[in-house]
Design a protein around this motif. Structure first.
Motif, PDB file in Angstrom:
ATOM      1  N   LEU A 339      -9.311   3.327  25.573  1.00 44.33           N
ATOM      2  CA  LEU A 339     -10.741   3.318  25.264  1.00 44.33           C
ATOM      3  C   LEU A 339     -11.547   3.337  26.548  1.00 44.33           C
ATOM      4  O   LEU A 339     -11.192   2.675  27.521  1.00 44.33           O
ATOM      5  N   LEU A 340     -12.661   4.089  26.521  1.00 46.41           N
ATOM      6  CA  LEU A 340     -13.651   4.033  27.585  1.00 46.41           C
ATOM      7  C   LEU A 340     -15.031   3.980  26.942  1.00 46.41           C
ATOM      8  O   LEU A 340     -15.356   4.808  26.077  1.00 46.41           O
ATOM      9  N   ARG A 341     -15.847   3.009  27.350  1.00 48.53           N
ATOM     10  CA  ARG A 341     -17.196   2.888  26.822  1.00 48.53           C
ATOM     11  C   ARG A 341     -18.101   2.284  27.890  1.00 48.53           C
ATOM     12  O   ARG A 341     -17.624   1.697  28.867  1.00 48.53           O
ATOM     13  N   ALA A 342     -19.401   2.441  27.678  1.00 45.93           N
ATOM     14  CA  ALA A 342     -20.390   1.838  28.572  1.00 45.93           C
ATOM     15  C   ALA A 342     -20.737   0.450  28.066  1.00 45.93           C
ATOM     16  O   ALA A 342     -20.935   0.239  26.865  1.00 45.93           O
ATOM     17  N   SER A 343     -20.816  -0.519  28.991  1.00 47.82           N
ATOM     18  CA  SER A 343     -21.189  -1.883  28.617  1.00 47.82           C
ATOM     19  C   SER A 343     -22.596  -1.902  28.044  1.00 47.82           C
ATOM     20  O   SER A 343     -23.493  -1.192  28.524  1.00 47.82           O
ATOM     21  N   ASN A 344     -22.803  -2.745  27.036  1.00 43.50           N
ATOM     22  CA  ASN A 344     -24.138  -2.907  26.457  1.00 43.50           C
ATOM     23  C   ASN A 344     -25.055  -3.749  27.328  1.00 43.50           C
ATOM     24  O   ASN A 344     -26.283  -3.648  27.226  1.00 43.50           O
ATOM     25  N   THR A 345     -24.490  -4.598  28.176  1.00 44.36           N
ATOM     26  CA  THR A 345     -25.294  -5.625  28.844  1.00 44.36           C
ATOM     27  C   THR A 345     -25.257  -5.574  30.362  1.00 44.36           C
ATOM     28  O   THR A 345     -26.063  -6.250  31.014  1.00 44.36           O
ATOM     29  N   GLN A 346     -24.348  -4.804  30.952  1.00 43.00           N
ATOM     30  CA  GLN A 346     -24.208  -4.792  32.403  1.00 43.00           C
ATOM     31  C   GLN A 346     -24.007  -3.366  32.906  1.00 43.00           C
ATOM     32  O   GLN A 346     -23.693  -2.452  32.135  1.00 43.00           O
ATOM     33  N   ASP A 347     -24.166  -3.185  34.223  1.00 49.99           N
ATOM     34  CA  ASP A 347     -23.970  -1.870  34.842  1.00 49.99           C
ATOM     35  C   ASP A 347     -22.475  -1.639  35.064  1.00 49.99           C
ATOM     36  O   ASP A 347     -21.971  -1.644  36.194  1.00 49.99           O
ATOM     37  N   LEU A 348     -21.778  -1.469  33.963  1.00 47.57           N
ATOM     38  CA  LEU A 348     -20.324  -1.374  33.989  1.00 47.57           C
ATOM     39  C   LEU A 348     -19.820  -0.319  33.011  1.00 47.57           C
ATOM     40  O   LEU A 348     -20.431  -0.076  31.970  1.00 47.57           O
ATOM     41  N   LEU A 349     -18.693   0.281  33.367  1.00 48.72           N
ATOM     42  CA  LEU A 349     -17.857   0.963  32.394  1.00 48.72           C
ATOM     43  C   LEU A 349     -16.754  -0.003  31.982  1.00 48.72           C
ATOM     44  O   LEU A 349     -16.254  -0.789  32.791  1.00 48.72           O
ATOM     45  N   VAL A 350     -16.390   0.039  30.712  1.00 49.09           N
ATOM     46  CA  VAL A 350     -15.392  -0.873  30.153  1.00 49.09           C
ATOM     47  C   VAL A 350     -14.249  -0.034  29.591  1.00 49.09           C
ATOM     48  O   VAL A 350     -14.483   0.965  28.896  1.00 49.09           O
ATOM     49  N   ALA A 351     -13.021  -0.433  29.902  1.00 52.93           N
ATOM     50  CA  ALA A 351     -11.852   0.310  29.426  1.00 52.93           C
ATOM     51  C   ALA A 351     -10.796  -0.660  28.916  1.00 52.93           C
ATOM     52  O   ALA A 351     -10.774  -1.843  29.283  1.00 52.93           O
ATOM     53  N   ARG A 352      -9.924  -0.126  28.075  1.00 53.70           N
ATOM     54  CA  ARG A 352      -8.790  -0.906  27.588  1.00 53.70           C
ATOM     55  C   ARG A 352      -7.716   0.061  27.115  1.00 53.70           C
ATOM     56  O   ARG A 352      -8.022   1.186  26.687  1.00 53.70           O
ATOM     57  N   ALA A 353      -6.473  -0.350  27.200  1.00 51.00           N
ATOM     58  CA  ALA A 353      -5.363   0.466  26.703  1.00 51.00           C
ATOM     59  C   ALA A 353      -4.346  -0.438  26.041  1.00 51.00           C
ATOM     60  O   ALA A 353      -4.153  -1.595  26.450  1.00 51.00           O
ATOM     61  N   GLU A 354      -3.674   0.100  25.011  1.00 50.53           N
ATOM     62  CA  GLU A 354      -2.627  -0.641  24.307  1.00 50.53           C
ATOM     63  C   GLU A 354      -1.477   0.306  24.008  1.00 50.53           C
ATOM     64  O   GLU A 354      -1.657   1.346  23.349  1.00 50.53           O
ATOM     65  N   GLY A 355      -0.292  -0.037  24.511  1.00 54.84           N
ATOM     66  CA  GLY A 355       0.896   0.776  24.289  1.00 54.84           C
ATOM     67  C   GLY A 355       1.970   0.017  23.540  1.00 54.84           C
ATOM     68  O   GLY A 355       1.917  -1.205  23.415  1.00 54.84           O
ATOM     69  N   ARG A 356       2.940   0.751  23.078  1.00 54.60           N
ATOM     70  CA  ARG A 356       4.060   0.114  22.367  1.00 54.60           C
ATOM     71  C   ARG A 356       4.945  -0.681  23.317  1.00 54.60           C
ATOM     72  O   ARG A 356       5.652  -1.594  22.903  1.00 54.60           O
ATOM     73  N   ASP A 357       4.920  -0.335  24.607  1.00 57.74           N
ATOM     74  CA  ASP A 357       5.665  -1.063  25.631  1.00 57.74           C
ATOM     75  C   ASP A 357       4.965  -0.832  26.963  1.00 57.74           C
ATOM     76  O   ASP A 357       3.972  -0.106  27.046  1.00 57.74           O
ATOM     77  N   GLN A 358       5.480  -1.455  28.032  1.00 56.54           N
ATOM     78  CA  GLN A 358       4.810  -1.346  29.326  1.00 56.54           C
ATOM     79  C   GLN A 358       4.796   0.080  29.867  1.00 56.54           C
ATOM     80  O   GLN A 358       3.758   0.538  30.361  1.00 56.54           O
ATOM     81  N   PRO A 359       5.928   0.826  29.820  1.00 59.15           N
ATOM     82  CA  PRO A 359       5.848   2.208  30.308  1.00 59.15           C
ATOM     83  C   PRO A 359       4.818   3.039  29.543  1.00 59.15           C
ATOM     84  O   PRO A 359       4.092   3.845  30.142  1.00 59.15           O
ATOM     85  N   GLY A 360       4.749   2.831  28.226  1.00 57.54           N
ATOM     86  CA  GLY A 360       3.758   3.557  27.440  1.00 57.54           C
ATOM     87  C   GLY A 360       2.352   3.183  27.831  1.00 57.54           C
ATOM     88  O   GLY A 360       1.465   4.043  27.940  1.00 57.54           O
ATOM     89  N   CYS A 361       2.111   1.894  28.063  1.00 60.03           N
ATOM     90  CA  CYS A 361       0.792   1.446  28.481  1.00 60.03           C
ATOM     91  C   CYS A 361       0.432   2.037  29.841  1.00 60.03           C
ATOM     92  O   CYS A 361      -0.719   2.452  30.077  1.00 60.03           O
TER      93      CYS A 361
END
Length: 381
Positions: A339-361
């Motif tokens: 995921l990539l999105r713009a923060s609602n409250t700060q001058d930031l980009l916010v990201a997150r990732a979720e994989g089935r295991d560490q190599p996938g992540c």
């Protein structure tokens, strides 16, 4: 009418029960001490986004009407009535719990609340101090939970609970000292709600684990992916009739036996009520394992952050990727999602990732970083 210093949910509660036309909380929320601002309610709904822009334009133009009579200011102590409402409901199990108010605005309420609960309660940093001398009160950052974790492990407590600066975000530590992310917390809270209300709609924001949405469906509920932000989440609950919602930032909203706003103190009590038979760690371990990043944040200018997300979305659409644009871009790949999105409250980009295991992540983060480099933005780490 002034209700004094207290958590934002106490304002929401007071606004709802008094039936006033509007309410304003002066708060920097979970942000650093240099931040300040307002959270607004009008006609029992959040007031935000274009509504604030329009209000600013009216103020700049001096376009208002003087009231026919002068207003009056009075003081109201609503803390006791608020705590009374928090503890309504089934009896709570007598657990041993650590509470970290982080020197935020919930400190005095935490003291009043725990004095009326069964069990044994260990309190940290309940003195309200906006300089935050012990740690910054944002429970989504694991380093801010170090004192609570140490307390839980040292005293062998059943769990630990932390709040942000204005008491509408919750952080949770199990008895082994592990942080329970908000998506897994919501998956645990969803089960008793769906047992009492089969088929109910439950909303999680775009940053939350796929485990949550799969869990809601498996329990017979209706999962909905919504925008991040406490104001759009409350509107989404009204629009869908959802009885429960949550954000990865720790905002939890109950509308089954509560008033549909984000209240971390109430969420804490609902969590405690789920722990009558099994410890929190066992409930968490029963959920499927995934490898996920924490919320990744990196600086971007206020105007550029939205452009970066739009550029990434356009490239992915042109490439035929599987993308959800509910809020930013959430990209599904064989390894999981990012995921990539713009923060609602700060001058930031916010990201997150979720994989089935560490190599996938790791592969998901690499795909995200490729897109950031193409837009001349800072790579996620």
């Amino acid at each position: 009418m002034r209700i004094g210093v207290g958590p934002t949910p106490m304002l929401y509660f007071t606004e709802a029960v008094l039936g006033v036309d509007a309410a304003v909380m002066v708060t920097g929320s979970h942000n650093p001490p240099s931040y300040n601002g307002f959270k607004l309610v009008h006609a029992h709904r959040p007031f935000y986004a274009d509504q604030i822009t329009d209000l600013g334009a009216l103020a700049a133009a001096g376009d208002w009407t003087d009231a026919p009579h002068p207003g009056q200011v009075s003081d109201l102590d609503s803390a006791t009535r608020y705590v009374d409402r928090l503890i309504e409901g089934p009896d709570l199990p007598p657990l041993r719990i650590g509470w970290d108010a982080g020197n935020g605005a919930a400190g005095a309420i935490v003291k009043q609340l725990t004095a009326r609960l069964p069990g044994e309660h260990h309190l940290l940093f309940t003195a309200i101090d906006g300089s935050f001398p012990n740690h910054h009160p944002d429970p989504t950052i694991d380093a801010n939970l170090a004192d609570l974790r140490a307390l839980v492990l040292r005293e062998e407590l059943d769990l630990g609970i932390a709040f942000d600066g204005d008491g509408d975000r919750i952080g949770v530590i199990d008895h082994r000292g592990r942080t329970l992310p908000a998506d897994r917390l919501l998956a645990i809270l969803a089960e008793p709600v769906l047992a009492a209300h089969p088929g109910a709609t439950i909303i999680g924001d775009v940053k939350m684990s796929q485990i949550l949405f799969d869990r809601i469906a498996a329990l017979g509920g209706t999962p909905v992916m919504g925008r991040a932000g406490h104001a759009p989440m409350k509107d989404a609950m009204r629009d869908t009739g959802a009885l429960l919602a949550g954000e990865q930032s720790g905002h939890i909203f109950f509308a089954d036996d509560y008033l549909g706003y984000d209240d971390a103190l109430y969420a804490a009590l609902r969590l405690i009520r789920t722990l009558t038979d099994k410890p929190l760690a066992d409930l968490a371990d029963a959920l499927p394992a995934r490898t996920a990043t924490p919320e990744l944040r990196f600086a971007s200018t206020e105007d550029r952050k939205f452009d970066v997300v739009a550029e990434v979305a356009a490239r992915l659409a042109a490439a035929g990727a599987t993308v959800d644009t509910t809020d930013g871009v959430r990209v599904t790949m064989p390894d999981g999602w990012w995921l990539l999105r713009a923060s609602n409250t700060q001058d930031l980009l916010v990201a997150r990732a979720e994989g089935r295991d560490q190599p996938g992540c790791d592969r998901l983060i690499a795909a995200l970083n490729t897109q950031l480099v193409l837009s001349n933005a800072s790579p996620a780490t």
